[in-house]
Design a protein around this motif. Structure first.
Motif, PDB file in Angstrom:
ATOM      1  N   GLU A 268       0.825  -1.210   0.000  1.00 61.41           N
ATOM      2  CA  GLU A 268       0.000   0.000   0.000  1.00 61.41           C
ATOM      3  C   GLU A 268       0.858   1.258   0.000  1.00 61.41           C
TER       4      GLU A 268
ATOM      5  N   LEU B 197      -7.317   7.387 -11.929  1.00 66.00           N
ATOM      6  CA  LEU B 197      -7.084   6.161 -11.160  1.00 66.00           C
ATOM      7  C   LEU B 197      -7.855   6.153  -9.846  1.00 66.00           C
TER       8      LEU B 197
ATOM      9  N   VAL C 133     -11.509   5.288 -10.844  1.00 68.11           N
ATOM     10  CA  VAL C 133     -11.756   3.952 -11.385  1.00 68.11           C
ATOM     11  C   VAL C 133     -11.325   2.847 -10.421  1.00 68.11           C
ATOM     12  N   TYR C 134     -10.148   2.974  -9.819  1.00 67.09           N
ATOM     13  CA  TYR C 134      -9.628   1.878  -8.989  1.00 67.09           C
ATOM     14  C   TYR C 134      -9.917   2.041  -7.503  1.00 67.09           C
ATOM     15  N   PHE C 135      -9.723   3.239  -6.983  1.00 66.68           N
ATOM     16  CA  PHE C 135      -9.880   3.394  -5.543  1.00 66.68           C
ATOM     17  C   PHE C 135     -11.331   3.602  -5.133  1.00 66.68           C
ATOM     18  N   LYS C 136     -12.119   4.257  -5.980  1.00 64.88           N
ATOM     19  CA  LYS C 136     -13.539   4.451  -5.682  1.00 64.88           C
ATOM     20  C   LYS C 136     -14.410   3.406  -6.376  1.00 64.88           C
ATOM     21  N   GLY C 137     -13.805   2.601  -7.264  1.00 63.74           N
ATOM     22  CA  GLY C 137     -14.522   1.506  -7.912  1.00 63.74           C
ATOM     23  C   GLY C 137     -15.583   1.942  -8.910  1.00 63.74           C
TER      24      GLY C 137
ATOM     25  N   SER D 297     -17.222   2.933 -12.627  1.00 65.49           N
ATOM     26  CA  SER D 297     -17.097   2.517 -14.023  1.00 65.49           C
ATOM     27  C   SER D 297     -16.520   3.667 -14.834  1.00 65.49           C
TER      28      SER D 297
ATOM     29  N   LYS E  98     -10.542   6.406 -20.481  1.00 71.91           N
ATOM     30  CA  LYS E  98      -9.855   5.170 -20.870  1.00 71.91           C
ATOM     31  C   LYS E  98      -8.389   5.419 -21.207  1.00 71.91           C
TER      32      LYS E  98
ATOM     33  N   THR F 107      -6.379   6.321 -18.101  1.00 69.80           N
ATOM     34  CA  THR F 107      -6.177   5.125 -17.279  1.00 69.80           C
ATOM     35  C   THR F 107      -5.046   4.284 -17.857  1.00 69.80           C
TER      36      THR F 107
ATOM     37  N   LEU G 147      -1.550   3.671 -15.804  1.00 76.05           N
ATOM     38  CA  LEU G 147      -1.094   2.322 -15.436  1.00 76.05           C
ATOM     39  C   LEU G 147       0.270   2.021 -16.042  1.00 76.05           C
TER      40      LEU G 147
ATOM     41  N   ALA H 298       0.178  -9.318 -10.102  1.00 74.28           N
ATOM     42  CA  ALA H 298      -1.200  -9.051 -10.500  1.00 74.28           C
ATOM     43  C   ALA H 298      -1.842 -10.205 -11.191  1.00 74.28           C
TER      44      ALA H 298
END
Length: 174
Positions: free
Chosen positions: A110, A128, A131-135, A137, A153, A156, A160, A174
């Motif tokens: 973390e 990020l 999309v990833y931390f708050k989940g 779409s 998109k 992102t 990444l 991963a």
């Protein structure tokens, strides 16, 4: 040692012809629709009839009750045997199973990820986080950030890609 008497092949074939379909249907219900198990149980039931010719020579009008009773008992025995044995696990399943939780390892990861995310450009970091931390779409992130979905998109993707450069040791995890 002399062989035990067996049921005549023609009598066994007639028994199977007369009662096989009904026996299969009965056992199919007992096996919850498992055709293979039902077929195996029919076969084992007929083996028992072959091994016990005295059952065929009884004064009963029909052999069906005897066959159904034998088949039912075999189904019960098979179910009990399956429950008594632990389920088998293939070796490949073990290699893909999750490792026990290691709090220290997770904390280090973390921290590494937080530091790496801070190195990103603001617009990449914002995407990020959405999309990833708050989940969210892509569509939800697009609305929250007030940018087109295609931009979400692409940002992102580039974010990444930048993280992979900063976190080279995490690619295989991963």
């Amino acid at each position: 040692m002399p062989l035990a008497p067996r049921t005549d092949e023609r009598a066994l074939a007639a028994l199977q012809h007369e009662h096989g379909s009904a026996l299969f249907g009965f056992l199919l219900g007992l096996t919850y629709g498992d055709r293979q198990r039902a077929e195996d149980l029919v076969q084992e039931t007929l083996v028992r009839a072959w091994q016990h010719p005295e059952a065929l020579s009884s004064a009963h009008d029909s052999m069906r009750p005897w066959l159904f009773t034998v088949g039912r008992r075999l189904a019960i025995d098979a179910r009990r045997a399956r429950r008594a044995r632990p389920s088998e696990v293939a070796a490949e399943a073990l290699t893909h199973s999750a490792l026990p939780d290691d709090h220290a390892e997770r904390s280090v990861t973390e921290l590494d990820v937080r530091q790496a995310v801070q190195t990103l450009r603001t617009e990449h970091r914002e995407v990020l986080v959405q999309v990833y931390f708050k989940g969210r779409s892509v569509a939800e992130a697009s609305t929250a950030l007030g940018i087109p979905e295609g931009t979400v998109k692409s940002r992102t993707y580039y974010a990444l890609r930048a993280l992979r450069g900063v976190l080279p040791g995490y690619e295989s995890a991963a």
